[in-house]
Write a protein that holds these residues in place. Sequence first.
Motif, PDB file in Angstrom:
ATOM      1  N   ASP A 185       0.859  -1.189   0.000  1.00 19.56           N
ATOM      2  CA  ASP A 185       0.000   0.000   0.000  1.00 19.56           C
ATOM      3  C   ASP A 185       0.895   1.240   0.000  1.00 19.56           C
ATOM      4  O   ASP A 185       1.592   1.508   0.984  1.00 19.56           O
ATOM      5  CB  ASP A 185      -0.903  -0.013   1.227  1.00 19.56           C
ATOM      6  N   GLU A 186       0.846   1.984  -1.093  1.00 16.32           N
ATOM      7  CA  GLU A 186       1.726   3.143  -1.228  1.00 16.32           C
ATOM      8  C   GLU A 186       1.109   4.434  -0.695  1.00 16.32           C
ATOM      9  O   GLU A 186       1.738   5.489  -0.742  1.00 16.32           O
ATOM     10  CB  GLU A 186       2.142   3.337  -2.693  1.00 16.32           C
ATOM     11  N   SER A 187      -0.113   4.371  -0.157  1.00 18.64           N
ATOM     12  CA  SER A 187      -0.832   5.598   0.223  1.00 18.64           C
ATOM     13  C   SER A 187      -0.116   6.420   1.296  1.00 18.64           C
ATOM     14  O   SER A 187      -0.289   7.637   1.353  1.00 18.64           O
ATOM     15  CB  SER A 187      -2.261   5.275   0.664  1.00 18.64           C
ATOM     16  N   THR A 188       0.695   5.780   2.140  1.00 12.33           N
ATOM     17  CA  THR A 188       1.412   6.539   3.173  1.00 12.33           C
ATOM     18  C   THR A 188       2.892   6.740   2.826  1.00 12.33           C
ATOM     19  O   THR A 188       3.645   7.278   3.640  1.00 12.33           O
ATOM     20  CB  THR A 188       1.304   5.831   4.540  1.00 12.33           C
ATOM     21  N   LEU A 189       3.292   6.312   1.649  1.00 14.85           N
ATOM     22  CA  LEU A 189       4.687   6.458   1.232  1.00 14.85           C
ATOM     23  C   LEU A 189       4.871   7.756   0.446  1.00 14.85           C
ATOM     24  O   LEU A 189       3.981   8.180  -0.295  1.00 14.85           O
ATOM     25  CB  LEU A 189       5.120   5.278   0.364  1.00 14.85           C
ATOM     26  N   THR A 190       6.036   8.343   0.579  1.00 20.18           N
ATOM     27  CA  THR A 190       6.360   9.526  -0.215  1.00 20.18           C
ATOM     28  C   THR A 190       6.790   9.073  -1.609  1.00 20.18           C
ATOM     29  O   THR A 190       7.187   7.909  -1.791  1.00 20.18           O
ATOM     30  CB  THR A 190       7.530  10.316   0.417  1.00 20.18           C
ATOM     31  N   PRO A 191       6.748   9.971  -2.601  1.00 22.79           N
ATOM     32  CA  PRO A 191       7.247   9.597  -3.932  1.00 22.79           C
ATOM     33  C   PRO A 191       8.697   9.113  -3.891  1.00 22.79           C
ATOM     34  O   PRO A 191       9.068   8.200  -4.638  1.00 22.79           O
ATOM     35  CB  PRO A 191       7.110  10.889  -4.736  1.00 22.79           C
ATOM     36  N   GLU A 192       9.500   9.672  -3.008  1.00 21.36           N
ATOM     37  CA  GLU A 192      10.896   9.255  -2.893  1.00 21.36           C
ATOM     38  C   GLU A 192      10.994   7.827  -2.356  1.00 21.36           C
ATOM     39  O   GLU A 192      11.819   7.037  -2.818  1.00 21.36           O
ATOM     40  CB  GLU A 192      11.679  10.213  -1.979  1.00 21.36           C
ATOM     41  N   GLN A 193      10.148   7.497  -1.371  1.00 23.10           N
ATOM     42  CA  GLN A 193      10.151   6.141  -0.836  1.00 23.10           C
ATOM     43  C   GLN A 193       9.701   5.136  -1.894  1.00 23.10           C
ATOM     44  O   GLN A 193      10.290   4.061  -2.016  1.00 23.10           O
ATOM     45  CB  GLN A 193       9.246   6.046   0.398  1.00 23.10           C
ATOM     46  N   ILE A 194       8.682   5.499  -2.642  1.00 17.70           N
ATOM     47  CA  ILE A 194       8.205   4.616  -3.710  1.00 17.70           C
ATOM     48  C   ILE A 194       9.320   4.374  -4.717  1.00 17.70           C
ATOM     49  O   ILE A 194       9.593   3.236  -5.106  1.00 17.70           O
ATOM     50  CB  ILE A 194       6.946   5.196  -4.389  1.00 17.70           C
ATOM     51  N   ALA A 195       9.979   5.463  -5.130  1.00 18.55           N
ATOM     52  CA  ALA A 195      11.074   5.341  -6.104  1.00 18.55           C
ATOM     53  C   ALA A 195      12.203   4.473  -5.546  1.00 18.55           C
ATOM     54  O   ALA A 195      12.786   3.658  -6.264  1.00 18.55           O
ATOM     55  CB  ALA A 195      11.597   6.720  -6.488  1.00 18.55           C
ATOM     56  N   THR A 196      12.502   4.619  -4.263  1.00 20.75           N
ATOM     57  CA  THR A 196      13.561   3.826  -3.640  1.00 20.75           C
ATOM     58  C   THR A 196      13.190   2.349  -3.605  1.00 20.75           C
ATOM     59  O   THR A 196      14.006   1.493  -3.930  1.00 20.75           O
ATOM     60  CB  THR A 196      13.842   4.332  -2.205  1.00 20.75           C
TER      61      THR A 196
END
Length: 173
Positions: free
Chosen positions: A53-64
């Motif tokens: 679930d990416e809803s609480t992740l930042t774009p940087e965390q998703i990219a990482t």
Amino acid sequence: MTDNRIERGQEWLKTLLRLSGVSVEVTGEIETNPAPNDFEDTPESDSYWLTIDESTLTPEQIATFIGSDGSVLDAVQYLANTILNLNQSPDLQASYTVELDGYRVKRYAEIRSMAEIAAEQARSSGLEVEIKSLSSAERRQVHTLLKEFGDLETFSRGKEPHRHLVVRLASLE
């Protein structure tokens, strides 16, 4: 006997992410018609998608977590499949696909398009067409996608990290 493979996968992935400093939910579902992945050569195994679930992740965390060309997501998926199937009898083994932010679905569409373009180029030119920058799992996806065409053949050439897939007209022997 209860089938807990999906729950085991979800818990394992949540723990891995928590150990990396991120607390997120992981949903799991049985894939009835899976996109090819690292374990496509074992069609008798069940296939599960573990979606972060990416809803609480930042774009940087998703990219990482996805990594360059999906490399981190591929590594996490490889670990999931290796660890979760370790010491499991063949009838209890499963294939896990780890998804984040729709990356797997988008990438599969890109790979399918690349395969179709390479097939058309090989047919129209009669020459070998190389597809570079694919992981080993992605090369297997292209092999699988194009094996239904009897007029084409695919194979891999080179050594990692410079290994690439070749599409050409099938030789008539």
